[in-house]
Design an enzyme around this catalytic site. Structure first.
Site, PDB file in Angstrom:
ATOM      1  N   HIS A  72       0.841  -1.198   0.000  1.00  9.90           N
ATOM      2  CA  HIS A  72       0.000   0.000   0.000  1.00  9.90           C
ATOM      3  C   HIS A  72       0.876   1.247   0.000  1.00  9.90           C
ATOM      4  CE1 HIS A  72      -3.929  -1.894   1.752  1.00  9.90           C
ATOM      5  NE2 HIS A  72      -3.478  -2.513   0.682  1.00  9.90           N
ATOM      6  N   TYR A 200      -8.498   4.932   8.495  1.00  9.80           N
ATOM      7  CA  TYR A 200      -8.600   5.211   9.932  1.00  9.80           C
ATOM      8  C   TYR A 200      -9.638   6.312  10.077  1.00  9.80           C
ATOM      9  CZ  TYR A 200      -4.144   2.741  10.761  1.00  9.80           C
ATOM     10  OH  TYR A 200      -3.147   1.791  10.872  1.00  9.80           O
ATOM     11  N   PRO A 291      -2.963  -0.852  19.394  1.00  7.21           N
ATOM     12  CA  PRO A 291      -2.775  -1.259  18.001  1.00  7.21           C
ATOM     13  C   PRO A 291      -2.943  -0.141  16.962  1.00  7.21           C
ATOM     14  CG  PRO A 291      -4.851  -2.127  18.861  1.00  7.21           C
ATOM     15  CD  PRO A 291      -4.137  -1.513  20.017  1.00  7.21           C
ATOM     16  N   LYS A 295       2.239  -1.182  15.423  1.00  5.66           N
ATOM     17  CA  LYS A 295       3.677  -1.314  15.696  1.00  5.66           C
ATOM     18  C   LYS A 295       4.111  -2.603  16.389  1.00  5.66           C
ATOM     19  CE  LYS A 295       5.127   2.463  13.947  1.00  5.66           C
ATOM     20  NZ  LYS A 295       5.320   2.165  12.537  1.00  5.66           N
ATOM     21  N   TYR A 382       4.791   6.055  10.775  1.00  5.13           N
ATOM     22  CA  TYR A 382       3.964   4.908  10.389  1.00  5.13           C
ATOM     23  C   TYR A 382       4.825   3.827   9.724  1.00  5.13           C
ATOM     24  CZ  TYR A 382      -0.333   2.496   9.047  1.00  5.13           C
ATOM     25  OH  TYR A 382      -1.338   1.572   8.921  1.00  5.13           O
TER      26      TYR A 382
HETATM   27  P1  RFL Z   1       2.904 -13.092  21.113  1.00  5.84           P
HETATM   28  O1  RFL Z   1       2.429 -13.082  19.723  1.00  5.84           O
HETATM   29  O2  RFL Z   1       1.940 -12.749  22.183  1.00  5.84           O
HETATM   30  O3  RFL Z   1       3.538 -14.514  21.385  1.00  5.84           O
HETATM   31  C1  RFL Z   1       3.898 -14.942  22.680  1.00  5.84           C
HETATM   32  C2  RFL Z   1       3.774 -16.446  22.724  1.00  5.84           C
HETATM   33  O4  RFL Z   1       4.198 -16.933  23.995  1.00  5.84           O
HETATM   34  C3  RFL Z   1       3.295 -17.928  24.423  1.00  5.84           C
HETATM   35  N1  RFL Z   1       3.382 -18.046  25.898  1.00  5.84           N
HETATM   36  C4  RFL Z   1       4.010 -19.054  26.517  1.00  5.84           C
HETATM   37  N2  RFL Z   1       4.664 -20.118  26.059  1.00  5.84           N
HETATM   38  C5  RFL Z   1       5.195 -20.974  26.989  1.00  5.84           C
HETATM   39  N3  RFL Z   1       5.076 -20.801  28.315  1.00  5.84           N
HETATM   40  C6  RFL Z   1       4.430 -19.726  28.818  1.00  5.84           C
HETATM   41  N4  RFL Z   1       4.325 -19.557  30.136  1.00  5.84           N
HETATM   42  C7  RFL Z   1       3.856 -18.808  27.908  1.00  5.84           C
HETATM   43  N5  RFL Z   1       3.156 -17.644  28.041  1.00  5.84           N
HETATM   44  C8  RFL Z   1       2.884 -17.208  26.820  1.00  5.84           C
HETATM   45  C9  RFL Z   1       1.946 -17.458  23.922  1.00  5.84           C
HETATM   46  O5  RFL Z   1       1.007 -18.507  23.843  1.00  5.84           O
HETATM   47  C10 RFL Z   1       2.336 -16.900  22.566  1.00  5.84           C
HETATM   48  O6  RFL Z   1       2.246 -17.865  21.545  1.00  5.84           O
HETATM   49  O7  RFL Z   1       4.149 -12.103  21.320  1.00  5.84           O
HETATM   50  P2  RFL Z   1       5.345 -11.713  20.289  1.00  5.84           P
HETATM   51  O8  RFL Z   1       5.943 -12.920  19.659  1.00  5.84           O
HETATM   52  O9  RFL Z   1       6.194 -10.781  21.051  1.00  5.84           O
HETATM   53  O10 RFL Z   1       4.604 -10.923  19.101  1.00  5.84           O
HETATM   54  C11 RFL Z   1       3.986  -9.678  19.326  1.00  5.84           C
HETATM   55  C12 RFL Z   1       2.766  -9.502  18.426  1.00  5.84           C
HETATM   56  O11 RFL Z   1       1.948 -10.649  18.503  1.00  5.84           O
HETATM   57  C13 RFL Z   1       1.953  -8.260  18.787  1.00  5.84           C
HETATM   58  O12 RFL Z   1       2.795  -7.197  19.128  1.00  5.84           O
HETATM   59  C14 RFL Z   1       1.034  -7.789  17.631  1.00  5.84           C
HETATM   60  O13 RFL Z   1       0.060  -8.749  17.315  1.00  5.84           O
HETATM   61  C15 RFL Z   1       0.359  -6.474  17.995  1.00  5.84           C
HETATM   62  N6  RFL Z   1      -0.591  -6.026  16.969  1.00  5.84           N
HETATM   63  C16 RFL Z   1      -0.160  -5.401  15.817  1.00  5.84           C
HETATM   64  N7  RFL Z   1       1.169  -5.247  15.575  1.00  5.84           N
HETATM   65  C17 RFL Z   1       1.586  -4.714  14.410  1.00  5.84           C
HETATM   66  O14 RFL Z   1       2.808  -4.577  14.211  1.00  5.84           O
HETATM   67  N8  RFL Z   1       0.735  -4.299  13.416  1.00  5.84           N
HETATM   68  C18 RFL Z   1      -0.605  -4.419  13.581  1.00  5.84           C
HETATM   69  O15 RFL Z   1      -1.350  -4.103  12.639  1.00  5.84           O
HETATM   70  C19 RFL Z   1      -1.091  -4.961  14.818  1.00  5.84           C
HETATM   71  N9  RFL Z   1      -2.406  -5.115  15.005  1.00  5.84           N
HETATM   72  C20 RFL Z   1      -1.963  -6.234  17.138  1.00  5.84           C
HETATM   73  C21 RFL Z   1      -2.869  -5.750  16.126  1.00  5.84           C
HETATM   74  C22 RFL Z   1      -2.456  -6.915  18.230  1.00  5.84           C
HETATM   75  C23 RFL Z   1      -3.809  -7.093  18.358  1.00  5.84           C
HETATM   76  N10 RFL Z   1      -4.247  -7.820  19.490  1.00  5.84           N
HETATM   77  C24 RFL Z   1      -5.196  -8.859  19.447  1.00  5.84           C
HETATM   78  C25 RFL Z   1      -3.512  -7.688  20.734  1.00  5.84           C
HETATM   79  C26 RFL Z   1      -4.206  -5.937  16.243  1.00  5.84           C
HETATM   80  C27 RFL Z   1      -4.706  -6.586  17.366  1.00  5.84           C
HETATM   81  C28 RFL Z   1      -6.219  -6.725  17.470  1.00  5.84           C
HETATM   82  C1  PHB Z   2      -4.971  -4.887  10.982  1.00  4.14           C
HETATM   83  O1  PHB Z   2      -5.145  -5.030   9.756  1.00  4.14           O
HETATM   84  O2  PHB Z   2      -5.152  -5.812  11.782  1.00  4.14           O
HETATM   85  C2  PHB Z   2      -4.523  -3.585  11.514  1.00  4.14           C
HETATM   86  C3  PHB Z   2      -4.217  -2.567  10.632  1.00  4.14           C
HETATM   87  C4  PHB Z   2      -3.814  -1.331  11.127  1.00  4.14           C
HETATM   88  C5  PHB Z   2      -3.711  -1.136  12.482  1.00  4.14           C
HETATM   89  C6  PHB Z   2      -3.996  -2.165  13.370  1.00  4.14           C
HETATM   90  C7  PHB Z   2      -4.426  -3.400  12.886  1.00  4.14           C
HETATM   91  O3  PHB Z   2      -3.322   0.075  12.951  1.00  4.14           O
END
Ligand code: RFL
Ligand code: PHB
Length: 387
Positions: A72, A200, A291, A295, A382
């Site tokens: 994009h 957004y 979110p 990041k 961004y």
């Molecule tokens: P994770 O993905 O949470 O993985 C951690 C893993 O550790 C496991 N765990 C254990 N394993 C063994 N023993 C234990 N005691 C344990 N405790 C936990 C868990 O089961 C899991 O599998 O962390 P990691 O690897 O640091 O990754 C981080 C990302 O997942 C997170 O920052 C992003 O998803 C955040 N996020 C977004 N980030 C972006 O860069 N761009 C986005 O567009 C974006 N959108 C989002 C998001 C997060 C969201 N939610 C649901 C929080 C949108 C949403 C809705």
């Molecule tokens: C997503 O597609 O999940 C998404 C996109 C932009 C954001 C957060 C989540 O800022």
């Protein structure tokens, strides 16, 4: 068992670390509490910065990403009947890539499996000890057997609710956090996106976001109360709110069956330093952002790049300098992303009935529409290319 790096957690951070280390000839064991299906199916992030794309490509993970990732060149900030396009490409020469975190995780698991990696899922009881020694240990029940894994270092990649951060003595850790009085209701929809780019939307009823995963799958979010339950949101209510908040003359949101739904609280959090002796925290285990700035995943991938380079220097040259700098190097980027994510969040979310805040937000959005300097700053943040 004996390994060089014991990794707790098979999210993007743990899997990418294990993958990068293996490519440098360093052995690791990954222990994950959840099942493989659960980890793969967890719908989360979708926006990859150019630096994240390069990191994945450089690690040999670029093939499907190049085929299926959607590049994009900009996104829209919509407020009322107005829309401002932030022309990422025009302002900076770079764009973002839409590729689901699930897909990154699938690619990583496939690569690790193909390399015969020690990747253990459904390990419910990981414990870390001997952190003060040169041989920290993981103990856990792996495939029904009580197992001890002796390590040189442990990487805590176990997310915000993991166990590793809690092992750092309170006297050695500083925590910084902020809670927001709203959450996000996210849905995944079987319908083509209604726009080529992300939207957004600021709206007096609350924030909404139009995103996507593929040419046939739309991802949508609505600001909600953090205490809302999914039962509070019928399909009819979700679509009515999305229509109200995203609407603009001449534009319509396409509908389709809702494939998945969830509510996420919004929080900012940083733990400093990201290291205690032979324990290194990476990704959400050390810091989380709301979110709105997209990041979290990008920071996790960045942390792992820095950690892997430092471990390689340590093993190859015996120098500890890069490991000593790990936390500071990551935290510089983490705090820039914290500032940006908090800014995007407070710019776009409705703050109760605070009329002053609504006026302030509109003034900032109008400014972004008029000022190339302001739009460029936003674009650089961004994309993750701000200095
Ligand atoms: P994770 O993905 O949470 O993985 C951690 C893993 O550790 C496991 N765990 C254990 N394993 C063994 N023993 C234990 N005691 C344990 N405790 C936990 C868990 O089961 C899991 O599998 O962390 P990691 O690897 O640091 O990754 C981080 C990302 O997942 C997170 O920052 C992003 O998803 C955040 N996020 C977004 N980030 C972006 O860069 N761009 C986005 O567009 C974006 N959108 C989002 C998001 C997060 C969201 N939610 C649901 C929080 C949108 C949403 C809705
Ligand atoms: C997503 O597609 O999940 C998404 C996109 C932009 C954001 C957060 C989540 O800022």
């Amino acid at each position: 068992m004996r390994t060089q790096v014991g990794i707790v957690g098979a999210g993007p951070a743990g899997l990418f670390l294990s993958h990068r280390l293996a490519r440098a000839g360093i052995d690791s064991v990954v222990l994950e509490r959840r099942s493989e299906d659960y980890v793969i199916q967890r719908v989360r992030a979708g926006v990859l910065e150019p630096g994240t794309v390069s990191a994945l490509e450089d690690a040999g993970l670029g093939a499907r990403l190049a085929r299926e990732g959607l590049v994009h060149d900009g996104f829209e900030l919509r407020f009322g009947e107005r829309g401002v396009r932030i022309d990422l490409r025009g302002l900076t020469g770079q764009g973002i890539t839409i590729y689901g975190q699930q897909e990154v995780v699938k690619d990583l698991i496939a690569a690790r499996r193909a390399a015969g990696a020690a990747l253990h899922f459904e390990v419910p009881d990981v414990a870390i000890d001997r952190l003060d020694s040169e041989r920290p240990r993981l103990t856990a029940t792996i495939d029904g057997h009580r197992t001890t894994v002796e390590c040189d270092v442990v990487a805590g990649c176990d997310g915000f609710h993991g166990i590793s951060r809690g092992l750092i003595p309170a006297s050695a850790l500083r925590e910084y956090s902020r809670e927001y009085p709203y959450g996000w209701l996210g849905i995944l929809v079987s319908a083509p996106p209604s726009s080529d780019e992300l939207i957004y939307a600021w709206h007096e009823r609350g924030f909404a976001l139009h995103s996507m995963r593929s040419p046939t799958v739309t991802r949508l979010y609505l600001q909600c109360d953090p205490d809302d339950r999914l039962e509070d949101w019928s399909d009819g209510r979700i679509w009515a709110e999305l229509d109200a908040r995203l609407t603009r003359p001449g534009w319509q949101l396409g509908r389709g069956p809702i494939l998945e739904r969830g509510i996420t609280p919004m929080r900012s959090y940083v733990a400093e330093p990201m290291r205690y002796r032979r324990l290194f925290l990476a990704g959400d285990a050390a810091h989380i952002v709301p979110p709105t700035g997209a990041k979290g995943l990008n920071l996790a991938i960045h942390d792992v790049g820095v950690l892997c380079d430092a471990l390689v220097a340590w093993y190859r040259e015996g120098t500890e300098e890069a490991l000593d700098r790990y936390s500071d190097r990551c935290l510089a980027r983490v705090w820039r992303a914290q500032a940006f994510s908090a800014r995007m969040t407070t710019l776009l979310h409705r703050a109760g009935d605070d009329r002053y805040e609504a006026k302030r937000q509109r003034a900032e959005l109008e400014h972004l529409a008029r000022s190339i300097a302001a739009a460029t700053t936003l674009a650089e943040d961004y994309l993750g290319i701000a200095g």
